[in-house]
Scaffold this motif. Sequence first.
Motif, PDB file in Angstrom:
ATOM      1  N   LEU A 247       0.834  -1.203   0.000  1.00  0.00           N
ATOM      2  CA  LEU A 247       0.000   0.000   0.000  1.00  0.00           C
ATOM      3  C   LEU A 247       0.868   1.251   0.000  1.00  0.00           C
ATOM      4  N   ARG A 248       0.385   2.286  -0.677  1.00  0.00           N
ATOM      5  CA  ARG A 248       1.052   3.580  -0.645  1.00  0.00           C
ATOM      6  C   ARG A 248       0.453   4.430   0.477  1.00  0.00           C
ATOM      7  N   PRO A 249       1.230   5.344   1.047  1.00  0.00           N
ATOM      8  CA  PRO A 249       0.655   6.253   2.051  1.00  0.00           C
ATOM      9  C   PRO A 249      -0.576   6.957   1.488  1.00  0.00           C
ATOM     10  N   GLY A 250      -1.625   7.010   2.308  1.00  0.00           N
ATOM     11  CA  GLY A 250      -2.885   7.610   1.887  1.00  0.00           C
ATOM     12  C   GLY A 250      -3.876   6.618   1.315  1.00  0.00           C
ATOM     13  N   ALA A 251      -3.421   5.379   1.038  1.00  0.00           N
ATOM     14  CA  ALA A 251      -4.318   4.369   0.466  1.00  0.00           C
ATOM     15  C   ALA A 251      -5.323   3.906   1.513  1.00  0.00           C
ATOM     16  N   PRO A 252      -6.620   3.875   1.160  1.00  0.00           N
ATOM     17  CA  PRO A 252      -7.630   3.407   2.119  1.00  0.00           C
ATOM     18  C   PRO A 252      -7.714   1.887   2.154  1.00  0.00           C
ATOM     19  N   PHE A 253      -7.958   1.326   3.338  1.00  0.00           N
ATOM     20  CA  PHE A 253      -8.176  -0.113   3.447  1.00  0.00           C
ATOM     21  C   PHE A 253      -9.069  -0.382   4.652  1.00  0.00           C
ATOM     22  N   VAL A 254      -9.697  -1.559   4.648  1.00  0.00           N
ATOM     23  CA  VAL A 254     -10.656  -1.931   5.689  1.00  0.00           C
ATOM     24  C   VAL A 254      -9.993  -2.923   6.634  1.00  0.00           C
ATOM     25  N   PHE A 255     -10.083  -2.622   7.936  1.00  0.00           N
ATOM     26  CA  PHE A 255      -9.536  -3.522   8.954  1.00  0.00           C
ATOM     27  C   PHE A 255     -10.351  -3.379  10.225  1.00  0.00           C
ATOM     28  N   GLY A 256     -10.770  -4.519  10.789  1.00  0.00           N
ATOM     29  CA  GLY A 256     -11.489  -4.507  12.055  1.00  0.00           C
ATOM     30  C   GLY A 256     -12.766  -3.703  12.013  1.00  0.00           C
ATOM     31  N   GLY A 257     -13.396  -3.639  10.827  1.00  0.00           N
ATOM     32  CA  GLY A 257     -14.641  -2.883  10.707  1.00  0.00           C
ATOM     33  C   GLY A 257     -14.439  -1.395  10.536  1.00  0.00           C
ATOM     34  N   ARG A 258     -13.177  -0.946  10.384  1.00  0.00           N
ATOM     35  CA  ARG A 258     -12.890   0.481  10.218  1.00  0.00           C
ATOM     36  C   ARG A 258     -12.328   0.742   8.825  1.00  0.00           C
ATOM     37  N   LEU A 259     -12.632   1.927   8.263  1.00  0.00           N
ATOM     38  CA  LEU A 259     -11.994   2.384   7.038  1.00  0.00           C
ATOM     39  C   LEU A 259     -10.803   3.243   7.437  1.00  0.00           C
ATOM     40  N   LEU A 260      -9.613   2.783   7.088  1.00  0.00           N
ATOM     41  CA  LEU A 260      -8.377   3.434   7.528  1.00  0.00           C
ATOM     42  C   LEU A 260      -7.566   3.915   6.333  1.00  0.00           C
ATOM     43  N   GLU A 261      -6.614   4.806   6.620  1.00  0.00           N
ATOM     44  CA  GLU A 261      -5.631   5.234   5.630  1.00  0.00           C
ATOM     45  C   GLU A 261      -4.236   4.971   6.188  1.00  0.00           C
ATOM     46  N   LEU A 262      -3.352   4.510   5.320  1.00  0.00           N
ATOM     47  CA  LEU A 262      -1.975   4.282   5.738  1.00  0.00           C
ATOM     48  C   LEU A 262      -1.220   5.600   5.793  1.00  0.00           C
ATOM     49  N   VAL A 263      -0.520   5.837   6.919  1.00  0.00           N
ATOM     50  CA  VAL A 263       0.332   7.022   7.048  1.00  0.00           C
ATOM     51  C   VAL A 263       1.769   6.653   6.705  1.00  0.00           C
ATOM     52  N   ARG A 264       2.303   5.624   7.370  1.00  0.00           N
ATOM     53  CA  ARG A 264       3.667   5.179   7.099  1.00  0.00           C
ATOM     54  C   ARG A 264       3.875   3.801   7.711  1.00  0.00           C
ATOM     55  N   VAL A 265       4.947   3.131   7.256  1.00  0.00           N
ATOM     56  CA  VAL A 265       5.367   1.846   7.810  1.00  0.00           C
ATOM     57  C   VAL A 265       6.835   1.978   8.216  1.00  0.00           C
ATOM     58  N   ARG A 266       7.113   1.648   9.477  1.00  0.00           N
ATOM     59  CA  ARG A 266       8.487   1.748   9.964  1.00  0.00           C
ATOM     60  C   ARG A 266       8.703   0.737  11.087  1.00  0.00           C
ATOM     61  N   ASP A 267       9.752  -0.077  10.957  1.00  0.00           N
ATOM     62  CA  ASP A 267      10.125  -1.033  12.008  1.00  0.00           C
ATOM     63  C   ASP A 267       8.960  -1.922  12.436  1.00  0.00           C
ATOM     64  N   LEU A 268       8.274  -2.518  11.455  1.00  0.00           N
ATOM     65  CA  LEU A 268       7.159  -3.431  11.703  1.00  0.00           C
ATOM     66  C   LEU A 268       5.999  -2.772  12.441  1.00  0.00           C
ATOM     67  N   ILE A 269       5.883  -1.452  12.320  1.00  0.00           N
ATOM     68  CA  ILE A 269       4.732  -0.711  12.845  1.00  0.00           C
ATOM     69  C   ILE A 269       4.145   0.114  11.711  1.00  0.00           C
ATOM     70  N   ALA A 270       2.869  -0.100  11.418  1.00  0.00           N
ATOM     71  CA  ALA A 270       2.175   0.690  10.405  1.00  0.00           C
ATOM     72  C   ALA A 270       1.297   1.711  11.121  1.00  0.00           C
ATOM     73  N   THR A 271       1.621   2.989  10.945  1.00  0.00           N
ATOM     74  CA  THR A 271       0.808   4.060  11.524  1.00  0.00           C
ATOM     75  C   THR A 271      -0.333   4.363  10.566  1.00  0.00           C
ATOM     76  N   VAL A 272      -1.554   4.410  11.090  1.00  0.00           N
ATOM     77  CA  VAL A 272      -2.737   4.633  10.264  1.00  0.00           C
ATOM     78  C   VAL A 272      -3.593   5.721  10.900  1.00  0.00           C
ATOM     79  N   GLN A 273      -4.583   6.169  10.139  1.00  0.00           N
ATOM     80  CA  GLN A 273      -5.552   7.128  10.657  1.00  0.00           C
ATOM     81  C   GLN A 273      -6.902   6.823  10.018  1.00  0.00           C
ATOM     82  N   PRO A 274      -8.004   7.219  10.672  1.00  0.00           N
ATOM     83  CA  PRO A 274      -9.316   7.022  10.051  1.00  0.00           C
ATOM     84  C   PRO A 274      -9.367   7.730   8.704  1.00  0.00           C
TER      85      PRO A 274
END
Length: 816
Positions: free
Chosen positions: A506-533
């Motif tokens: 996924l590219r930053p800003g790409a929307p995806f569905v997880f756990g019943g939420r619509l999220l956007e990817l902010v960044r991936v670093r050190d096996l942690i993906a930061t997301v936002q609604p």
Amino acid sequence: MKTAPTAAETFFAKRQWKPHDFQLETWQAYREGRSGLLHAPTGLGKTLAVWMGPVNESLGAPRIPTSCQVLWITPLRALAKDTARSLQEPLDELDAPLEVALRTGDTSSYRKAKLREKLPFALVTTPESLSLMLTYGDSRTKLSKLKCVVVDEWHELLGTKRGVQTELCLARLKQWAPDLRVWGVSATLGNLDEAKESLHGARHKEAAFVHSTMRKPLRVETMIPREIDRFPWAGHLGIRLVKRVAKALHRARSSLVFTNTRSQSEIWHQSLIEADPSLKSRIAIHHGSISREDRLAAEQGLLEGTLLAVVCTSSLDLGIDFAPVEQVIQIGSPKGVARLLQRAGRSGHQPGKASRLLCIPTNAMELLEFAAAQDALDARELESRRLQEKPLDLLVQHVATCAIGEALDESDFAAEIRSTHSYRKLDDADWQWVLGFVSNGGDALRAYPHYRKVERKAGKLHFTDKRMIQLHRMNIGTITSDVAVSLRFKNGQKLGTVEEGFITKLRPGAPFVFGGRLLELVRVRDLIATVQPSSKKNVKGEVVIWGGSKMPLSTELAHAVARRLNGQVDTPRAEVEAVSELLDIQARWSSVPTDSVLQVEHALSRQGEHLFFYTFAGRLVNEGIGTLAAHRLTDGHPQSVQVTQNDYGFCLTSTGKLPLDEARLREILRPEQLLDDLLKCLNTHELARRKFREVARVAGLIQQSQPGKRKGMRNIQTSASLLYEVFTRYDPDNLLLDQSKREILEGQLEFTRMQEVLSAMADKSYRLIELERLTPMAFPLWAERLHSTISTKDALTLMEEMLAELEREADKSLSQ
């Protein structure tokens, strides 16, 4: 003189319950000092049957025990909290001064430290946590007065490495406490004799077997689509029924909606809310990748009645006592009789209550599977679990585990291990190889100090390196799923985990569905993906995909489907009536396949020539046989043949000529030289390399978890690949290489079942049919090929064109 009532009798009297015969029989066997296996349907009181024996004994003793008396092993840590609550309930009602506590991977560090100081009367734990206990030198003393070990849901552990891990731990505990009683609790299982042998090892003949013939009331209903596709293809039908499923949720106070995959649960959760927005705050999602907090919130919502339904996977398959659940909804075929029964038992989970199951087909052929599953349930034909035979990667881990706790006598420890069912045939050569491997890394690794773990001196084994002990403790276990990336909001709140392969695409800003939420990817670093609604409107977003193959149809359910097609079952079922037109067209254009003959259809299309084989062998076996047949067909002939498969058969497709000749077909499906030809036609080197990654992790060659960090998947892949090449080149007889190949054959290809299917085919007559057009049962195999070879858009266009043509021909045929 009348004796005082036991604790169990007092508790049952307070509840105004009458014990079932199997409960009385279990209490009596325990009182006699016997171990055993209890097999009874879900929801009839198995927990009380095995729990009240130790409670009766302890509360009837002159002094209340102050040490740990019971270990309760549960297959999932998610079950532990509910299990502890169920065990504590009768103690509270009896005002007994006995404590039940948890010790799992979810237990806080503070609580773990307290349990290290003093164990409770009963400790609920998992196989992994029990193994970890064996690494502490004082565990033998703390468990010296242990009376009983209960292994819950034994059918779920049976046939897995976690089950073998449990066997090894039990053997250790029996050495510490020779009079220890071990009780297994099981439901929905076919091979009960093997289950008993596996649990009790060398002592299995002395163990009691308590089997309840009671049947829990079960009401099964299938949601019949108003329009039945005469040419079904996988997966598309279920969502058409989503509005009717949403209405069904409102007809019960609470429901569990089971799906077969995590991705499917995400899709159905979103689709239900879109179909009925009033459900948004009233349904939740539950699967193994969402955060523990969200899973617990879903469970609590059901218990308290604030949720109408939870969409879930097998994460809620097992014995969580959701008394409020009125109905279970199964999305798609469960592919197995036992799985259907297990899931149905999650509703009406109280004595005397009926289980309610609503089945939702995702394609027309699943209507037949639901009917066949009910036939098999009526006949009590449940699946067996194939047992594991001496997995050496796990034995390497277990030797290191026990050698941390205390110095081991090599000879005595070997006898202990051979007392288990899985290692009863462990020979001296294998045992000496294991000892050499844990002490010096074997022939290829003896020059590297990192692989010298266990010291061997004067027939004794001991593991003393503090740093390596810490690493070993962090990596105990057999669960080797892909490295997970943690999903978190910017404030650090954890949402769960996804696989590295999905999130990095996924590219930053790409929307995806997880756990019943619509999220956007902010960044991936050190096996942690930061997301936002996600703030995007009218965007569905990509649904998270996890690895793992589709569940294959079990042998028992496949036979039940074949009996329906053979006309051997007379019981009328609405599901069979609903597909009568589909089967009528199949019979008019070809013949309805059965498992009594091998039916092979030959057809032409714009994509080439096709041979359709109907084996009723399940997806994995059909994949293996199809690949084998393609290899033998093209061996020495420059021809390209593609293979597609489903649960009912496989298809060979080629732009060249394909033979509809019985002698030639028998030649490519012969059972002889099966292993040799499979090794030639499959990239077994690459398959074994991938499997070796899992074997190496279990054996401790690769530490996935390290203090303060986790290795990324790329690092693990690199380490495993290097080790695989080193062993292949310098230690080709390494037994872990051999194990990797065996696990590929049995796990990924179901080699034993493939042998059985090919041998059965050799004795069958053949029915060869030349087709004018694709039949209803050939069409899904043809469509499967399109999805795997061309883009989704082009595949849909070709399928729609073919469907329109076939539907016109079907209308003509049925009007004649």
